[in-house]
Write a protein that holds these residues in place. Sequence first.
Motif, PDB file in Angstrom:
ATOM      1  N   GLU A 132       0.822  -1.213   0.000  1.00  0.00           N
ATOM      2  CA  GLU A 132       0.000   0.000   0.000  1.00  0.00           C
ATOM      3  C   GLU A 132       0.857   1.266   0.000  1.00  0.00           C
ATOM      4  OE1 GLU A 132      -3.245   0.639  -0.443  1.00  0.00           O
ATOM      5  OE2 GLU A 132      -3.374  -1.492  -0.910  1.00  0.00           O
ATOM      6  N   GLN A 133       1.943   1.275   0.771  1.00  0.00           N
ATOM      7  CA  GLN A 133       2.840   2.435   0.804  1.00  0.00           C
ATOM      8  C   GLN A 133       3.436   2.701  -0.576  1.00  0.00           C
ATOM      9  OE1 GLN A 133       5.666   1.364   3.849  1.00  0.00           O
ATOM     10  NE2 GLN A 133       4.446   2.290   5.482  1.00  0.00           N
ATOM     11  N   LEU A 134       3.891   1.645  -1.232  1.00  0.00           N
ATOM     12  CA  LEU A 134       4.487   1.797  -2.562  1.00  0.00           C
ATOM     13  C   LEU A 134       3.437   2.259  -3.572  1.00  0.00           C
ATOM     14  CD1 LEU A 134       6.719  -1.363  -2.373  1.00  0.00           C
ATOM     15  CD2 LEU A 134       7.581   0.980  -2.661  1.00  0.00           C
ATOM     16  N   LYS A 135       2.252   1.678  -3.501  1.00  0.00           N
ATOM     17  CA  LYS A 135       1.160   2.070  -4.394  1.00  0.00           C
ATOM     18  C   LYS A 135       0.809   3.553  -4.181  1.00  0.00           C
ATOM     19  CE  LYS A 135      -1.862  -0.999  -4.996  1.00  0.00           C
ATOM     20  NZ  LYS A 135      -2.929  -1.963  -4.794  1.00  0.00           N
ATOM     21  N   SER A 136       0.704   3.974  -2.920  1.00  0.00           N
ATOM     22  CA  SER A 136       0.388   5.374  -2.601  1.00  0.00           C
ATOM     23  C   SER A 136       1.471   6.335  -3.077  1.00  0.00           C
ATOM     24  CB  SER A 136       0.194   5.540  -1.093  1.00  0.00           C
ATOM     25  OG  SER A 136      -0.943   4.851  -0.658  1.00  0.00           O
ATOM     26  N   ALA A 137       2.707   5.841  -3.146  1.00  0.00           N
ATOM     27  CA  ALA A 137       3.821   6.670  -3.608  1.00  0.00           C
ATOM     28  C   ALA A 137       3.924   6.701  -5.136  1.00  0.00           C
ATOM     29  CB  ALA A 137       5.131   6.166  -3.011  1.00  0.00           C
ATOM     30  N   GLY A 138       3.019   5.982  -5.818  1.00  0.00           N
ATOM     31  CA  GLY A 138       2.995   6.032  -7.271  1.00  0.00           C
ATOM     32  C   GLY A 138       3.677   4.883  -7.991  1.00  0.00           C
ATOM     33  N   PHE A 139       4.140   3.896  -7.241  1.00  0.00           N
ATOM     34  CA  PHE A 139       4.756   2.741  -7.889  1.00  0.00           C
ATOM     35  C   PHE A 139       3.674   1.850  -8.498  1.00  0.00           C
ATOM     36  CE2 PHE A 139       7.988   4.012  -4.851  1.00  0.00           C
ATOM     37  CZ  PHE A 139       9.149   3.916  -5.605  1.00  0.00           C
ATOM     38  N   ASP A 140       4.019   1.202  -9.597  1.00  0.00           N
ATOM     39  CA  ASP A 140       3.118   0.260 -10.251  1.00  0.00           C
ATOM     40  C   ASP A 140       3.270  -1.092  -9.556  1.00  0.00           C
ATOM     41  OD1 ASP A 140       1.461  -1.094 -11.986  1.00  0.00           O
ATOM     42  OD2 ASP A 140       2.964  -1.250 -13.567  1.00  0.00           O
TER      43      ASP A 140
END
Length: 118
Positions: free
Chosen positions: A83-91
């Motif tokens: 979720e953190q990576l997704k929220s930071a814009g990572f695919d």
Amino acid sequence: MTLNHLNLTVTDVAEAKGCLETYFGLRSPEGVEPDDSFAVLIDDAGLVLTLMTVGRATEVVYPPSFHIGFIVENEGRVNELNEQLKSAGFDVKPPRRFHGAWTFYFKAPGGFTVEVQS
């Protein structure tokens, strides 16, 4: 015999370093100043990971199955990092059960793939 370190060739040392520090707890050892072409990162277990640019090239091409992997304490932590990576814009695709682990993969800044699992 002890493995001394691993080196990853990356397209952008600063971006790759920032990602590994922010999400995976790696850090620069005291007294080592990173620059645009080289950085040293360590963890609490003694891992030494170096990052180096590709010289004049603008792309890194690793084999499709090449990746580095991080084990975390439980499935909840896998979900949290996802979720953190997704929220930071990572695919990032959602975690799934694969090869006996709760896991996901994503392309990190710099051109290499990271697996997170519990």
